[in-house]
Motif scaffolding. Sequence first.
Motif, PDB file in Angstrom:
ATOM      1  N   ARG A   1     -44.042  25.668 -37.171  1.00 63.20           N
ATOM      2  CA  ARG A   1     -44.062  24.395 -36.455  1.00 63.20           C
ATOM      3  C   ARG A   1     -43.883  23.223 -37.409  1.00 63.20           C
ATOM      4  O   ARG A   1     -43.166  22.250 -37.108  1.00 63.20           O
ATOM      5  N   PHE A   2     -44.509  23.297 -38.572  1.00 61.25           N
ATOM      6  CA  PHE A   2     -44.337  22.248 -39.576  1.00 61.25           C
ATOM      7  C   PHE A   2     -42.872  22.143 -39.998  1.00 61.25           C
ATOM      8  O   PHE A   2     -42.322  21.044 -40.129  1.00 61.25           O
ATOM      9  N   ALA A   3     -42.243  23.289 -40.220  1.00 61.33           N
ATOM     10  CA  ALA A   3     -40.848  23.290 -40.676  1.00 61.33           C
ATOM     11  C   ALA A   3     -39.928  22.656 -39.634  1.00 61.33           C
ATOM     12  O   ALA A   3     -39.021  21.883 -39.973  1.00 61.33           O
TER      13      ALA A   3
ATOM     14  N   ASN B   1     -35.339  25.563 -44.253  1.00 56.61           N
ATOM     15  CA  ASN B   1     -35.720  26.968 -44.078  1.00 56.61           C
ATOM     16  C   ASN B   1     -36.339  27.255 -42.715  1.00 56.61           C
ATOM     17  O   ASN B   1     -36.900  28.328 -42.498  1.00 56.61           O
ATOM     18  N   ARG B   2     -36.232  26.303 -41.779  1.00 55.87           N
ATOM     19  CA  ARG B   2     -36.945  26.458 -40.510  1.00 55.87           C
ATOM     20  C   ARG B   2     -36.478  27.671 -39.718  1.00 55.87           C
ATOM     21  O   ARG B   2     -37.297  28.398 -39.130  1.00 55.87           O
TER      22      ARG B   2
ATOM     23  N   CYS C   1     -41.981  23.287 -48.450  1.00 53.83           N
ATOM     24  CA  CYS C   1     -40.862  23.476 -47.510  1.00 53.83           C
ATOM     25  C   CYS C   1     -39.659  22.598 -47.813  1.00 53.83           C
ATOM     26  O   CYS C   1     -38.513  23.061 -47.732  1.00 53.83           O
ATOM     27  N   GLU C   2     -39.875  21.352 -48.153  1.00 54.38           N
ATOM     28  CA  GLU C   2     -38.746  20.449 -48.378  1.00 54.38           C
ATOM     29  C   GLU C   2     -38.204  20.549 -49.799  1.00 54.38           C
ATOM     30  O   GLU C   2     -36.996  20.471 -50.007  1.00 54.38           O
TER      31      GLU C   2
ATOM     32  N   GLU D   1     -40.709  32.594 -49.253  1.00 52.68           N
ATOM     33  CA  GLU D   1     -41.339  33.720 -49.959  1.00 52.68           C
ATOM     34  C   GLU D   1     -42.819  33.812 -49.602  1.00 52.68           C
ATOM     35  O   GLU D   1     -43.359  34.909 -49.422  1.00 52.68           O
ATOM     36  N   VAL D   2     -43.476  32.658 -49.501  1.00 53.37           N
ATOM     37  CA  VAL D   2     -44.882  32.649 -49.091  1.00 53.37           C
ATOM     38  C   VAL D   2     -45.032  33.226 -47.689  1.00 53.37           C
ATOM     39  O   VAL D   2     -45.979  33.971 -47.399  1.00 53.37           O
TER      40      VAL D   2
END
Length: 514
Positions: free
Chosen positions: A397-399, A406-407, A355-356, A364-365
């Motif tokens: 939630r992680f993002a 990309n959140r 993500c980062e 894409e995932v």
Amino acid sequence: MNSDDTMSREYLRLLRMLFIIAGCITLCLGAELGIDVFLGASTSRLFEFGSNDFRNLANALNRSFNQLLAIVFTTVAIAVPLTANMYSVKLLDHFIRDRVNLVVLGLFVLGVPNSLWLLHNSKETYQPTFQLYLGLGMGIVYPALLIPYLYYVFHFLHPSHILWQLERELRADLAAVARDAGEAAPLARSVPRARAVADLMEHIAGVGIRSVERLDRSTAMESVATMKRIVHGYWRIKDRLPVAWFAAEPGSFRGLSKDALAEMSESRRWFEMKALQQLREVLSAASPRVHDLVGSIAETLSDLGLSPEAQQDPYLEELVVEYFNTFLRLTLNRKDTRSAFVIFDHYRMYAEGLCERRPDLALEVAYYLQYYAHVAREQAVPFVVEVIAHDLGRLVRFAWDHNTPNRAKLLERFLLFDRDIQGPPLPGLKKAQVILAGYLLLKGLSDQARQIGESLRGLEPRFLAALEDDLIHVRRERYWEVNDRRINLDYVPEDHRAKIVQFFATLVPALPSV
């Protein structure tokens, strides 16, 4: 401990056992002689032999050596080919080239011609005393050697030792290629060594596959761990390898097109492709028979993808994504829900790691998660659809927790998750949406939570009431059965649960009782 230390330890163990057993035999024989002397036996002719005595003793030694030779070679002739057939034919090469096997088998073979030569030289007028006492010494050492050598053989044939031998040979080939890098024309040696390395990786995977067939979980998992160590070791020397090494050899990738081979050569990743291809073969054997092995393979793939070496190579990161998708396709086609359950968990964790650094690839995932949810729906495995919804919600939630770039796009992807799904709503999927809405409210993101609420409007009030009742009464963080993730997908902490109640109150002010 490196491979040379391990071999030295095995040699020392063999010698130590030999000396201990030979010493015990010598002490016992000496004790017997001492007892005879104590009882009054005469030792005046102990070292004198008549011609008949000499030949009788020589005949006895000859019979003993023949019997010992038969025991050793019968054991080896049965155990080695049988084990090679069960795990890897490469074992035969390793056994023949092993120094201990060559020396010990040579010594046992030497005993027979030595005893025959002793018989030949025994005459009425000539007695080869030195040869006789040499034969007596061999008669003590060889039986003492029998037990430790058979122990060595059985340890040599252990599946974990077979994997160790294959790994050792592969590392030696890679080290040789690295040494050749400084030469003017390493191509002539790089190509055959590349073939040998690819062949060794197939043998390592073959050990894992045959272990699965015998439900030998520990050996199968060790084969996966071996492949992982090999890839990490390869990355440590990759920069020192010659350019000729990175040309993909067609014989190692049968079935792939010329374009695919050219792409692997250009991206310098044929070795990684071969390694992951072998993991896929082991996975194919493990699904749906050995689910803990599936988890080990998925964890290995995620670990390789998140390693510093892969993070510096976009091609490798994309290759890991491609193989995660390949693994999922295989398990979904077999309707192996438990394996898919495990793989999706590691796929999500891999996406979190992207993500980062690679927010585009993580997004894409997320698309692939949505895509395979549709595949699972078509395959009539709704549980997998619900699992994917929960995993995608956790990724969102992680993002937001880590404020990744990309959140917002991930949330948008989540909102589109069930856009094209036909048929009755899946409770697990809707629970995942409600859990994410409660999380967004907990973070003060009411506008985003409202978007999820809009997607839930139109559902029957009783259905929504049942969802609320299920979610607010889940108090156990661990699932009430033992599963691979060891979590309850519907569980949320107390403060999060309060926001879920608030969300339902906003969505439907007065839900009827169930």
